[in-house]
Design a protein around this motif. Sequence first.
Motif, mmCIF file in Angstrom:
data_model
loop_
_atom_site.group_PDB
_atom_site.id
_atom_site.type_symbol
_atom_site.label_atom_id
_atom_site.label_comp_id
_atom_site.label_asym_id
_atom_site.label_seq_id
_atom_site.Cartn_x
_atom_site.Cartn_y
_atom_site.Cartn_z
ATOM 1 N N VAL B 2 0.939 -0.982 0.128
ATOM 2 C CA VAL B 2 -0.028 -0.055 0.037
ATOM 3 C C VAL B 2 0.927 1.079 -0.055
ATOM 4 N N LYS B 3 0.636 2.117 -0.895
ATOM 5 C CA LYS B 3 1.512 3.495 -0.856
ATOM 6 C C LYS B 3 0.737 4.479 -0.714
ATOM 7 N N THR B 4 -0.678 4.196 -0.811
ATOM 8 C CA THR B 4 -1.586 5.435 -0.877
ATOM 9 C C THR B 4 -1.722 6.415 0.606
ATOM 10 N N LYS B 5 -1.786 7.629 0.436
ATOM 11 C CA LYS B 5 -2.013 8.560 1.585
ATOM 12 C C LYS B 5 -3.486 8.630 1.724
ATOM 13 N N ILE B 6 -3.868 8.229 2.918
ATOM 14 C CA ILE B 6 -5.310 8.468 3.307
ATOM 15 C C ILE B 6 -5.572 9.190 4.302
ATOM 16 N N GLN B 187 0.479 8.511 5.503
ATOM 17 C CA GLN B 187 1.031 7.652 4.557
ATOM 18 C C GLN B 187 1.042 6.069 5.131
#
Lengths: 241, 358
Positions: B2-6, B187
């Motif tokens: 997972v590389k998403t910023k949420i 992140q």
Amino acid sequence: MKIFERCPSLYDVPTHYCPGCGHGIAHRLVAETVDVLGIREKTIGIAPVGCAVVAYDYWNFDCSEAAHGRALAVATAIKRVRPQNIVFTYQGDGDLAAIGTNETIHAANRGENLSVIFINNAVYGMTGGQLAPTSLLGQKTATSVQGRDKLLHGYPLKISEMLALLPGVCYIERVSLHNPQEVLKAKRAVQQAFQNQIDNLGFSLVEILSPCPTYWGLAPQDALEWIKNVMQKEFPLGRIK
Amino acid sequence: MVKTKILLSGNEAIAQGAIQAGCSFYAGYPITPQNELIAYMAKYMPTPPGTEAPRVFIQAESELAAISMVYGASAAGARAMTSSSSPGISLKQEGISYIAGARLPAVIVNIMRGGPGLGNIAPSQADYFQATRGGGHGDYRLIVLAPASVQEAYNLTQTAFDLADKYRTPVMILGDGILGQMMEPVQLSGRKIKTGLVKKWALSGCAGRKPNIVKSFFLREGGLEEFNLKLQANYALIKRKEERYESFFLSDAKIILVAYGSMARIAKSAMYQLRSAGKKVGLLRPVSLWPFPQQPFNRRNSKVKYLVLEMSYGQMVEDVRLAVNGKNTVDFFGRSGGGIPSEEQIIGKVRKIYHENI
């Protein structure tokens, strides 16, 4: 021919219990059950706070202590984490029906797949014979010096009958240790409670009327007579659910 | 990976961090301002029935039950967590003491609110003493980590599980209502969920080995003292290895602000304003509150002054005074019961110290 032997689930050690105490018999009933069902290597017992806190010094399988009254919260988590194991609690009346009433009712109401061995000796043993939730009316204890008075102390708490109302509970039976015949019935009940768990049937509880000669102020034989003649009138034996 | 910023609230970030750290058991009880945490766990923890290594969520009947469930789950070898806010954490102290006494790893989250008593639901830092002194009965400590951002809350929760297992000790994440409720981008780490950690002491049934016993009761004469000395040796090791802090401009600072958690963010803004006005102000932000970071206080010029800022009437300030051991002046400013020291108030305090002394 060998007709009697120590069961593998009990260590070959003397117990610390007083002469005439029921814990030794009750421990053995649990150990025999574990051996008869062949589940020693997957059994996890929860020892209470009270006289039986060091039950793990006598039982030859995995055990945990729990804080006073919290045995069924601890057992709930162990069984949920390890549903393949057989998890039981061994609790006295103060533990299960006073300080732990909340944990008891809610574990039962969730229908946790657990076996509960509930030792009712109508008194707090380890702390010196104080009034228990199950002490009988008129019973003299260290904290009901004139005897249990319904106006001051309320009535003996029938937690087993209360729990029987809950749909999550599959089996409740009250048994006694006051003579060999009753001990055999107790053994069958303990075995039933464990078998129910193996069969994934839900919450099972066996209430065992157990002698405490020391804090009843009676000789061991008289304590057994007291269960037979007095205690079981308040706590009738037999299947409750 | 997972590389998403949420975007997550602090409460949700702690929950997500726990799941990624392999937390397989959560028990909690609702209390504001940590309710997003229990709700997140309820949504994302449970696994389908029959799963071999189930992930369990239980809404307990009380805080007493919740912490005892964590005790049981940990005894059975699971990575286990509970969360609450101040009044609930007071109730959990019974179980935390037993967890420490039984040498069980566990993570406990306290999103602090105002006290004493029912207090209010505003952010607070008034549980510092309770958190860093053990909190329950007996001679024990827990590792206490204090995040100051949502990202750090997420990261430190994962660290907390690792430290709990490494030292077989309870670890507390100590945040406050601001941290729990505010949303920030996070992140997500690529960390894979850890499962199947081997814990030889755990209860699993005694197949092929002698029975394991989880206990904190030592009746034999001398037995408890012997055990407590082992605990103390473990704490000494933790003190040596696990001090954590963040610092800004310590080298030239004449006044060092000391603050943790949300308070440190406000202190940081005040510090930058003061520096742009030419004042030599630094910031020391303890991240581990126990062990309290001693190292940054060592060998500092005795003319340096400390100003401790807290959302309480002065709790961490005692540790700062112990750390400087009389060598430096330590001032304090704090508000509590929902009051939060503002940048302007901090700046005013610093200017006063500057004016009077420097």
